[in-house]
Write a protein that holds these residues in place. Structure first.
Motif, mmCIF file in Angstrom:
data_model
loop_
_atom_site.group_PDB
_atom_site.id
_atom_site.type_symbol
_atom_site.label_atom_id
_atom_site.label_comp_id
_atom_site.label_asym_id
_atom_site.label_seq_id
_atom_site.Cartn_x
_atom_site.Cartn_y
_atom_site.Cartn_z
ATOM 1 N N GLY A 1 18.210 12.602 2.528
ATOM 2 C CA GLY A 1 19.600 12.189 2.381
ATOM 3 C C GLY A 1 20.482 13.381 2.687
ATOM 4 N N GLY A 2 21.294 13.307 3.757
ATOM 5 C CA GLY A 2 22.069 14.486 4.151
ATOM 6 C C GLY A 2 21.136 15.604 4.544
ATOM 7 N N SER B 1 19.237 17.111 2.257
ATOM 8 C CA SER B 1 18.316 17.255 1.134
ATOM 9 C C SER B 1 17.200 16.209 1.183
ATOM 10 C CB SER B 1 19.068 17.111 -0.194
ATOM 11 O OG SER B 1 20.124 18.043 -0.296
ATOM 12 N N THR B 2 16.101 16.546 0.553
ATOM 13 C CA THR B 2 15.030 15.579 0.338
ATOM 14 C C THR B 2 15.325 14.848 -0.960
ATOM 15 O OG1 THR B 2 13.393 16.917 1.510
ATOM 16 C CG2 THR B 2 12.566 15.291 -0.059
ATOM 17 N N VAL B 3 15.488 13.532 -0.870
ATOM 18 C CA VAL B 3 15.896 12.748 -2.045
ATOM 19 C C VAL B 3 14.825 11.760 -2.489
ATOM 20 C CG1 VAL B 3 18.342 12.972 -1.510
ATOM 21 C CG2 VAL B 3 17.045 11.043 -0.584
ATOM 22 N N GLY B 4 13.686 11.801 -1.857
ATOM 23 C CA GLY B 4 12.604 10.899 -2.226
ATOM 24 C C GLY B 4 11.405 11.131 -1.340
ATOM 25 N N ARG B 5 10.471 10.178 -1.345
ATOM 26 C CA ARG B 5 9.277 10.341 -0.533
ATOM 27 C C ARG B 5 8.609 8.992 -0.285
ATOM 28 N NH1 ARG B 5 5.125 13.360 -4.797
ATOM 29 N NH2 ARG B 5 5.263 11.831 -6.479
ATOM 30 N N LEU B 6 7.852 8.961 0.770
ATOM 31 C CA LEU B 6 6.979 7.831 1.053
ATOM 32 C C LEU B 6 5.610 8.193 0.490
ATOM 33 C CD1 LEU B 6 6.675 5.876 4.374
ATOM 34 C CD2 LEU B 6 4.650 6.505 3.081
ATOM 35 N N GLN B 7 5.029 7.297 -0.283
ATOM 36 C CA GLN B 7 3.759 7.600 -0.937
ATOM 37 C C GLN B 7 2.946 6.324 -1.115
ATOM 38 O OE1 GLN B 7 5.297 9.274 -4.551
ATOM 39 N NE2 GLN B 7 5.561 7.283 -5.536
ATOM 40 N N ALA B 8 1.644 6.480 -1.285
ATOM 41 C CA ALA B 8 0.785 5.332 -1.541
ATOM 42 C C ALA B 8 1.127 4.716 -2.886
ATOM 43 C CB ALA B 8 -0.682 5.761 -1.517
ATOM 44 N N THR B 9 0.890 3.426 -3.018
ATOM 45 C CA THR B 9 1.159 2.742 -4.272
ATOM 46 C C THR B 9 0.142 3.116 -5.342
ATOM 47 O OG1 THR B 9 -0.228 0.844 -3.701
ATOM 48 C CG2 THR B 9 2.095 0.770 -2.991
ATOM 49 N N ASP B 10 0.404 2.661 -6.545
ATOM 50 C CA ASP B 10 -0.506 2.933 -7.663
ATOM 51 C C ASP B 10 -1.862 2.250 -7.504
ATOM 52 O OD1 ASP B 10 1.402 4.488 -8.869
ATOM 53 O OD2 ASP B 10 2.106 2.928 -10.243
ATOM 54 N N ALA B 11 -1.983 1.340 -6.541
ATOM 55 C CA ALA B 11 -3.283 0.711 -6.284
ATOM 56 C C ALA B 11 -4.339 1.750 -5.922
ATOM 57 C CB ALA B 11 -3.157 -0.322 -5.165
ATOM 58 N N PHE B 12 -3.880 2.905 -5.426
ATOM 59 C CA PHE B 12 -4.812 3.961 -5.003
ATOM 60 C C PHE B 12 -5.053 5.005 -6.093
ATOM 61 C CE2 PHE B 12 -3.267 2.147 -1.107
ATOM 62 C CZ PHE B 12 -4.369 2.149 -0.272
ATOM 63 N N VAL C 1 0.811 -1.218 0.000
ATOM 64 C CA VAL C 1 0.000 0.000 0.000
ATOM 65 C C VAL C 1 0.845 1.269 0.000
ATOM 66 C CG1 VAL C 1 -2.040 -1.039 1.052
ATOM 67 C CG2 VAL C 1 -0.227 -0.093 2.525
ATOM 68 N N ALA C 2 2.143 1.161 0.305
ATOM 69 C CA ALA C 2 3.001 2.354 0.315
ATOM 70 C C ALA C 2 4.418 1.971 -0.066
ATOM 71 C CB ALA C 2 2.998 3.016 1.690
ATOM 72 N N HIS C 3 5.039 2.868 -0.819
ATOM 73 C CA HIS C 3 6.439 2.699 -1.232
ATOM 74 C C HIS C 3 7.301 3.787 -0.605
ATOM 75 C CE1 HIS C 3 5.274 0.459 -5.195
ATOM 76 N NE2 HIS C 3 5.364 -0.368 -4.153
ATOM 77 N N VAL C 4 8.472 3.412 -0.167
ATOM 78 C CA VAL C 4 9.500 4.371 0.230
ATOM 79 C C VAL C 4 10.445 4.484 -0.954
ATOM 80 C CG1 VAL C 4 11.312 4.920 1.878
ATOM 81 C CG2 VAL C 4 9.274 3.657 2.632
ATOM 82 N N VAL C 5 10.406 5.629 -1.628
ATOM 83 C CA VAL C 5 11.169 5.821 -2.863
ATOM 84 C C VAL C 5 12.337 6.762 -2.593
ATOM 85 C CG1 VAL C 5 11.069 6.544 -5.269
ATOM 86 C CG2 VAL C 5 9.051 5.494 -4.200
ATOM 87 N N ARG C 6 13.554 6.289 -2.827
ATOM 88 C CA ARG C 6 14.751 7.103 -2.661
ATOM 89 C C ARG C 6 15.429 7.227 -4.021
ATOM 90 N NH1 ARG C 6 18.158 8.412 1.734
ATOM 91 N NH2 ARG C 6 16.862 7.101 3.077
#
Length: 344
Positions: free
Chosen positions: A325-326, A328-339, A30-35
Protein backbone atom coordinates in the motif's frame (compact mmCIF):
# COMPACT_ATOMS: atom_id res chain seq x y z
CA UNK A 1 -8.83 -34.90 -29.01
CA UNK A 2 -8.92 -38.50 -27.83
CA UNK A 3 -5.71 -40.39 -27.28
CA UNK A 4 -4.97 -44.11 -27.39
CA UNK A 5 -1.26 -44.68 -26.88
CA UNK A 6 0.41 -47.81 -28.14
CA UNK A 7 0.43 -50.80 -25.77
CA UNK A 8 3.51 -51.14 -23.60
CA UNK A 9 5.95 -53.66 -25.01
CA UNK A 10 7.90 -54.16 -21.78
CA UNK A 11 5.98 -56.65 -19.66
CA UNK A 12 7.96 -55.55 -16.60
CA UNK A 13 6.17 -52.20 -16.66
CA UNK A 14 2.88 -52.14 -14.75
CA UNK A 15 -0.32 -51.44 -16.63
CA UNK A 16 -1.49 -47.88 -15.92
CA UNK A 17 -4.72 -47.42 -13.98
CA UNK A 18 -7.81 -45.92 -15.55
CA UNK A 19 -7.58 -42.24 -16.50
CA UNK A 20 -8.67 -39.60 -14.00
CA UNK A 21 -12.25 -38.42 -14.29
CA UNK A 22 -12.88 -35.22 -16.23
CA UNK A 23 -15.05 -32.99 -14.04
CA UNK A 24 -15.12 -29.57 -12.47
CA UNK A 25 -12.35 -29.90 -9.86
CA UNK A 26 -13.47 -29.64 -6.26
CA UNK A 27 -10.94 -26.98 -5.34
CA UNK A 28 -10.84 -25.36 -1.90
CA UNK A 29 -9.33 -22.13 -0.53
CA UNK A 30 -5.54 -22.53 -0.46
CA UNK A 31 -4.26 -18.93 -0.22
CA UNK A 32 -5.43 -15.66 1.29
CA UNK A 33 -4.50 -12.14 0.25
CA UNK A 34 -4.50 -10.30 3.57
CA UNK A 35 -4.41 -6.49 3.63
CA UNK A 36 -4.14 -4.93 7.10
CA UNK A 37 -5.77 -7.91 8.77
CA UNK A 38 -8.65 -8.22 6.30
CA UNK A 39 -8.86 -11.08 3.80
CA UNK A 40 -9.07 -9.16 0.55
CA UNK A 41 -8.77 -12.07 -1.86
CA UNK A 42 -8.96 -15.85 -1.87
CA UNK A 43 -7.25 -18.27 -4.25
CA UNK A 44 -8.73 -21.74 -4.54
CA UNK A 45 -6.78 -24.78 -5.56
CA UNK A 46 -5.59 -28.27 -4.69
CA UNK A 47 -2.38 -29.75 -3.32
CA UNK A 48 -0.98 -33.20 -2.65
CA UNK A 49 2.08 -34.33 -0.70
CA UNK A 50 3.49 -37.85 -1.05
CA UNK A 51 5.54 -39.52 1.67
CA UNK A 52 8.70 -41.42 0.76
CA UNK A 53 6.72 -44.67 0.62
CA UNK A 54 4.39 -43.20 -2.01
CA UNK A 55 1.40 -42.81 0.28
CA UNK A 56 -0.49 -39.53 0.48
CA UNK A 57 0.86 -37.67 3.51
CA UNK A 58 -1.27 -34.54 3.02
CA UNK A 59 -3.95 -33.41 0.62
CA UNK A 60 -6.42 -30.61 0.22
CA UNK A 61 -8.85 -29.92 -2.59
CA UNK A 62 -9.27 -32.33 -5.50
CA UNK A 63 -6.18 -34.42 -6.26
CA UNK A 64 -7.96 -37.00 -8.43
CA UNK A 65 -9.67 -34.93 -11.14
CA UNK A 66 -8.09 -34.58 -14.56
CA UNK A 67 -6.04 -31.42 -15.12
CA UNK A 68 -3.33 -30.19 -17.46
CA UNK A 69 0.15 -30.01 -15.87
CA UNK A 70 1.30 -27.54 -18.53
CA UNK A 71 5.07 -27.04 -18.37
CA UNK A 72 5.35 -28.93 -15.08
CA UNK A 73 5.22 -32.01 -17.32
CA UNK A 74 8.51 -31.15 -19.03
CA UNK A 75 10.72 -33.32 -16.78
CA UNK A 76 8.56 -36.30 -17.79
CA UNK A 77 8.86 -35.34 -21.45
CA UNK A 78 12.64 -35.08 -21.06
CA UNK A 79 12.75 -38.61 -19.59
CA UNK A 80 10.86 -39.87 -22.64
CA UNK A 81 13.32 -38.18 -25.01
CA UNK A 82 16.28 -39.82 -23.24
CA UNK A 83 14.56 -43.19 -23.49
CA UNK A 84 14.13 -42.56 -27.21
CA UNK A 85 17.85 -41.85 -27.64
CA UNK A 86 18.46 -38.16 -26.93
CA UNK A 87 22.23 -37.91 -26.19
CA UNK A 88 22.20 -34.86 -23.89
CA UNK A 89 23.26 -34.38 -20.28
CA UNK A 90 24.11 -31.51 -17.97
CA UNK A 91 23.08 -27.98 -18.86
CA UNK A 92 21.57 -28.90 -22.23
CA UNK A 93 19.44 -31.64 -20.68
CA UNK A 94 18.23 -29.17 -18.07
CA UNK A 95 17.34 -26.82 -20.93
CA UNK A 96 15.37 -29.65 -22.53
CA UNK A 97 13.08 -29.62 -19.47
CA UNK A 98 12.98 -25.83 -19.27
CA UNK A 99 10.50 -23.02 -19.38
CA UNK A 100 13.44 -20.71 -19.86
CA UNK A 101 13.55 -16.96 -19.40
CA UNK A 102 15.18 -16.20 -22.75
CA UNK A 103 18.59 -15.26 -21.36
CA UNK A 104 21.57 -15.38 -23.72
CA UNK A 105 22.66 -18.71 -22.21
CA UNK A 106 19.25 -20.22 -22.99
CA UNK A 107 19.28 -19.03 -26.59
CA UNK A 108 22.86 -20.20 -27.07
CA UNK A 109 22.02 -23.58 -25.53
CA UNK A 110 19.07 -24.10 -27.83
CA UNK A 111 21.23 -23.18 -30.84
CA UNK A 112 23.81 -25.72 -29.66
CA UNK A 113 21.19 -28.50 -29.51
CA UNK A 114 20.09 -27.59 -33.02
CA UNK A 115 23.69 -27.46 -34.24
CA UNK A 116 24.44 -30.90 -32.78
CA UNK A 117 21.38 -32.21 -34.60
CA UNK A 118 22.36 -30.49 -37.86
CA UNK A 119 19.13 -28.47 -37.77
CA UNK A 120 18.19 -24.81 -37.85
CA UNK A 121 15.85 -22.51 -35.97
CA UNK A 122 13.57 -22.50 -39.00
CA UNK A 123 12.77 -26.17 -38.36
CA UNK A 124 11.36 -25.45 -34.91
CA UNK A 125 7.57 -25.48 -34.93
CA UNK A 126 6.91 -23.96 -31.52
CA UNK A 127 4.89 -20.76 -31.31
CA UNK A 128 7.00 -17.59 -31.83
CA UNK A 129 7.06 -15.42 -28.71
CA UNK A 130 9.00 -12.81 -26.80
CA UNK A 131 11.30 -13.98 -23.99
CA UNK A 132 9.45 -15.11 -20.86
CA UNK A 133 11.75 -13.36 -18.37
CA UNK A 134 10.63 -9.81 -17.70
CA UNK A 135 14.10 -8.23 -17.99
CA UNK A 136 14.86 -10.12 -21.20
CA UNK A 137 11.45 -9.25 -22.65
CA UNK A 138 11.94 -5.55 -21.93
CA UNK A 139 15.40 -5.58 -23.52
CA UNK A 140 13.98 -7.42 -26.54
CA UNK A 141 11.25 -4.81 -26.98
CA UNK A 142 13.67 -1.89 -26.53
CA UNK A 143 15.74 -3.32 -29.34
CA UNK A 144 12.58 -3.57 -31.47
CA UNK A 145 13.05 -7.31 -31.86
CA UNK A 146 10.12 -9.44 -32.92
CA UNK A 147 8.75 -12.68 -31.40
CA UNK A 148 10.83 -15.67 -32.41
CA UNK A 149 10.74 -19.44 -32.03
CA UNK A 150 14.17 -19.39 -30.38
CA UNK A 151 13.11 -16.90 -27.70
CA UNK A 152 9.91 -18.78 -26.84
CA UNK A 153 10.31 -20.42 -23.44
CA UNK A 154 9.89 -24.01 -24.70
CA UNK A 155 12.48 -23.81 -27.49
CA UNK A 156 14.94 -26.10 -25.69
CA UNK A 157 12.32 -28.84 -25.45
CA UNK A 158 11.38 -28.46 -29.11
CA UNK A 159 15.01 -28.54 -30.25
CA UNK A 160 15.54 -31.73 -28.23
CA UNK A 161 12.37 -33.27 -29.69
CA UNK A 162 13.63 -32.57 -33.21
CA UNK A 163 17.08 -33.95 -32.36
CA UNK A 164 15.53 -37.17 -31.03
CA UNK A 165 13.25 -37.57 -34.03
CA UNK A 166 16.16 -37.11 -36.44
CA UNK A 167 18.30 -39.67 -34.62
CA UNK A 168 15.47 -42.18 -34.79
CA UNK A 169 14.83 -41.54 -38.46
CA UNK A 170 11.36 -40.20 -37.78
CA UNK A 171 9.78 -37.42 -39.82
CA UNK A 172 10.53 -33.89 -38.65
CA UNK A 173 7.83 -31.74 -40.19
CA UNK A 174 5.04 -33.41 -38.15
CA UNK A 175 6.93 -34.11 -34.91
CA UNK A 176 4.23 -32.28 -32.92
CA UNK A 177 1.40 -34.48 -34.18
CA UNK A 178 0.05 -36.58 -31.25
CA UNK A 179 0.15 -39.63 -33.55
CA UNK A 180 3.87 -39.14 -34.30
CA UNK A 181 6.12 -41.92 -32.91
CA UNK A 182 7.95 -39.38 -30.74
CA UNK A 183 4.75 -38.17 -29.11
CA UNK A 184 3.61 -41.77 -28.63
CA UNK A 185 6.81 -42.48 -26.67
CA UNK A 186 6.12 -39.40 -24.54
CA UNK A 187 2.50 -40.46 -23.95
CA UNK A 188 3.62 -43.92 -22.83
CA UNK A 189 6.19 -42.41 -20.46
CA UNK A 190 3.57 -40.07 -18.99
CA UNK A 191 1.28 -43.02 -18.34
CA UNK A 192 4.04 -45.14 -16.85
CA UNK A 193 5.42 -42.51 -14.47
CA UNK A 194 2.02 -41.17 -13.38
CA UNK A 195 0.57 -44.67 -13.04
CA UNK A 196 -2.60 -43.74 -14.91
CA UNK A 197 -3.85 -43.52 -18.46
CA UNK A 198 -4.08 -40.11 -20.05
CA UNK A 199 -7.55 -38.61 -19.76
CA UNK A 200 -7.31 -36.22 -22.70
CA UNK A 201 -4.81 -34.79 -25.15
CA UNK A 202 -4.79 -31.21 -26.34
CA UNK A 203 -2.18 -28.73 -27.61
CA UNK A 204 -0.09 -26.66 -25.21
CA UNK A 205 0.70 -23.00 -25.77
CA UNK A 206 3.97 -23.88 -27.50
CA UNK A 207 2.23 -26.17 -29.99
CA UNK A 208 3.29 -29.51 -28.48
CA UNK A 209 0.81 -32.17 -27.35
CA UNK A 210 -0.30 -31.79 -23.74
CA UNK A 211 -1.48 -34.77 -21.69
CA UNK A 212 -4.10 -34.57 -18.96
CA UNK A 213 -3.48 -36.55 -15.76
CA UNK A 214 -4.35 -35.87 -12.11
CA UNK A 215 -2.37 -33.95 -9.47
CA UNK A 216 -1.85 -37.26 -7.66
CA UNK A 217 -0.52 -38.87 -10.83
CA UNK A 218 1.84 -35.97 -11.49
CA UNK A 219 3.12 -36.23 -7.91
CA UNK A 220 3.91 -39.91 -8.51
CA UNK A 221 5.90 -38.91 -11.60
CA UNK A 222 7.78 -36.25 -9.63
CA UNK A 223 8.66 -38.82 -6.97
CA UNK A 224 9.83 -41.35 -9.56
CA UNK A 225 12.10 -38.86 -11.31
CA UNK A 226 13.50 -37.20 -8.18
CA UNK A 227 14.33 -40.50 -6.46
CA UNK A 228 15.71 -42.40 -9.47
CA UNK A 229 19.21 -43.84 -9.72
CA UNK A 230 21.71 -41.54 -11.48
CA UNK A 231 22.28 -43.88 -14.43
CA UNK A 232 18.60 -44.01 -15.42
CA UNK A 233 16.85 -41.54 -17.74
CA UNK A 234 14.82 -40.31 -14.77
CA UNK A 235 17.91 -39.81 -12.65
CA UNK A 236 19.77 -38.05 -15.44
CA UNK A 237 16.95 -35.52 -15.83
CA UNK A 238 16.77 -34.92 -12.08
CA UNK A 239 20.53 -34.51 -11.73
CA UNK A 240 20.72 -32.12 -14.69
CA UNK A 241 17.96 -29.87 -13.38
CA UNK A 242 19.42 -29.85 -9.86
CA UNK A 243 22.91 -29.05 -11.13
CA UNK A 244 21.72 -26.37 -13.58
CA UNK A 245 18.50 -24.91 -12.12
CA UNK A 246 19.06 -21.63 -13.94
CA UNK A 247 18.97 -23.48 -17.28
CA UNK A 248 15.60 -25.03 -16.43
CA UNK A 249 14.18 -21.57 -15.64
CA UNK A 250 16.31 -18.44 -15.20
CA UNK A 251 18.84 -16.89 -12.86
CA UNK A 252 16.25 -14.97 -10.84
CA UNK A 253 13.28 -17.34 -11.09
CA UNK A 254 11.72 -18.66 -7.88
CA UNK A 255 12.07 -22.32 -8.89
CA UNK A 256 15.82 -21.89 -9.44
CA UNK A 257 16.20 -20.17 -6.07
CA UNK A 258 14.15 -22.89 -4.38
CA UNK A 259 16.32 -25.67 -5.82
CA UNK A 260 19.46 -23.87 -4.68
CA UNK A 261 17.97 -23.40 -1.22
CA UNK A 262 16.81 -27.00 -0.64
CA UNK A 263 19.53 -29.59 -1.38
CA UNK A 264 18.30 -32.46 -3.52
CA UNK A 265 15.06 -30.76 -4.52
CA UNK A 266 13.73 -31.00 -8.08
CA UNK A 267 11.22 -28.26 -8.92
CA UNK A 268 9.33 -27.29 -12.08
CA UNK A 269 6.64 -24.67 -12.54
CA UNK A 270 3.87 -24.61 -15.13
CA UNK A 271 1.44 -22.03 -16.49
CA UNK A 272 -2.00 -21.78 -14.90
CA UNK A 273 -0.64 -22.05 -11.36
CA UNK A 274 1.01 -25.48 -11.40
CA UNK A 275 4.03 -26.43 -9.30
CA UNK A 276 5.82 -29.79 -9.09
CA UNK A 277 8.54 -30.67 -6.59
CA UNK A 278 10.29 -33.88 -5.62
CA UNK A 279 13.00 -34.99 -3.21
CA UNK A 280 15.59 -37.72 -3.64
CA UNK A 281 13.92 -39.97 -1.05
CA UNK A 282 10.62 -40.03 -2.96
CA UNK A 283 8.71 -37.29 -1.17
CA UNK A 284 6.86 -35.12 -3.66
CA UNK A 285 4.46 -32.19 -3.98
CA UNK A 286 2.07 -30.96 -6.67
CA UNK A 287 0.06 -27.74 -6.42
CA UNK A 288 -2.61 -26.43 -8.76
CA UNK A 289 -4.06 -22.93 -8.33
CA UNK A 290 -7.62 -22.93 -9.70
CA UNK A 291 -7.62 -19.47 -11.26
CA UNK A 292 -4.14 -19.91 -12.71
CA UNK A 293 -2.69 -17.08 -10.61
CA UNK A 294 1.08 -17.38 -10.53
CA UNK A 295 1.34 -15.21 -7.42
CA UNK A 296 -0.24 -17.95 -5.28
CA UNK A 297 1.75 -20.85 -6.74
CA UNK A 298 4.94 -20.59 -4.72
CA UNK A 299 3.48 -19.64 -1.30
CA UNK A 300 1.16 -22.63 -1.50
CA UNK A 301 3.97 -24.89 -2.73
CA UNK A 302 6.18 -23.77 0.17
CA UNK A 303 3.41 -24.59 2.63
CA UNK A 304 3.02 -28.02 1.04
CA UNK A 305 6.79 -28.63 1.10
CA UNK A 306 6.76 -27.99 4.85
CA UNK A 307 4.65 -31.16 5.06
CA UNK A 308 7.60 -33.00 3.50
CA UNK A 309 9.60 -32.17 6.61
CA UNK A 310 11.56 -29.30 5.11
CA UNK A 311 12.40 -26.68 7.74
CA UNK A 312 9.86 -23.83 7.43
CA UNK A 313 12.68 -21.37 8.11
CA UNK A 314 14.40 -22.56 4.93
CA UNK A 315 11.16 -22.00 3.03
CA UNK A 316 10.37 -18.62 4.62
CA UNK A 317 11.35 -16.47 1.63
CA UNK A 318 8.97 -18.46 -0.59
CA UNK A 319 6.08 -18.79 1.87
CA UNK A 320 4.62 -15.30 1.51
CA UNK A 321 4.38 -12.48 -1.00
CA UNK A 322 4.02 -8.85 0.11
CA UNK A 323 0.82 -6.84 -0.28
CA UNK A 324 1.81 -3.21 -0.86
CA UNK A 325 0.00 0.00 0.00
CA UNK A 326 1.77 3.17 -1.16
CA UNK A 327 5.42 2.72 -0.26
CA UNK A 328 4.71 0.28 2.57
CA UNK A 329 4.01 -3.41 2.97
CA UNK A 330 0.54 -3.61 4.50
CA UNK A 331 -0.15 -7.32 4.27
CA UNK A 332 0.83 -10.55 2.56
CA UNK A 333 -0.33 -13.41 0.43
CA UNK A 334 -0.03 -16.66 2.36
CA UNK A 335 -1.32 -20.22 2.41
CA UNK A 336 -4.51 -20.84 4.35
CA UNK A 337 -4.68 -22.57 7.71
CA UNK A 338 -5.48 -25.81 5.86
CA UNK A 339 -1.69 -26.17 5.52
CA UNK A 340 -0.93 -25.70 9.22
CA UNK A 341 1.52 -28.29 10.43
CA UNK A 342 0.35 -30.70 13.14
CA UNK A 343 1.28 -29.71 16.68
CA UNK A 344 4.49 -31.35 17.82
Amino acid sequence: MNHTPRPHTDDARPTPAEPPVIREPRHVPVAHVVRAGVIEGVHHGSAVVLAADGKVAFQTGDIDAAFYPRSALKPVQAVALLRAGLPLDGALLSLTAASHSGQDTHLAGTRRILDEAGLTEDELRNTPDLPYGSAMREAWLRADRKPSRLAQNCSGKHAAMLYTAKLRGWSLEDYLDPAHPLQQVIAETVEELTGQRVAQVTIDGCGAPLFSVSPLGLARAAAAIASAAPDTPEGRVADAMRAYPEMASGDDRDVARLMRKVPGLLAKDGFEGVQLAGLSDGRAVVVKIADGADRARMPVAAAALAHCGIDPDVLAEFATAPVVGGDSTVGRLQATDAFALPAA
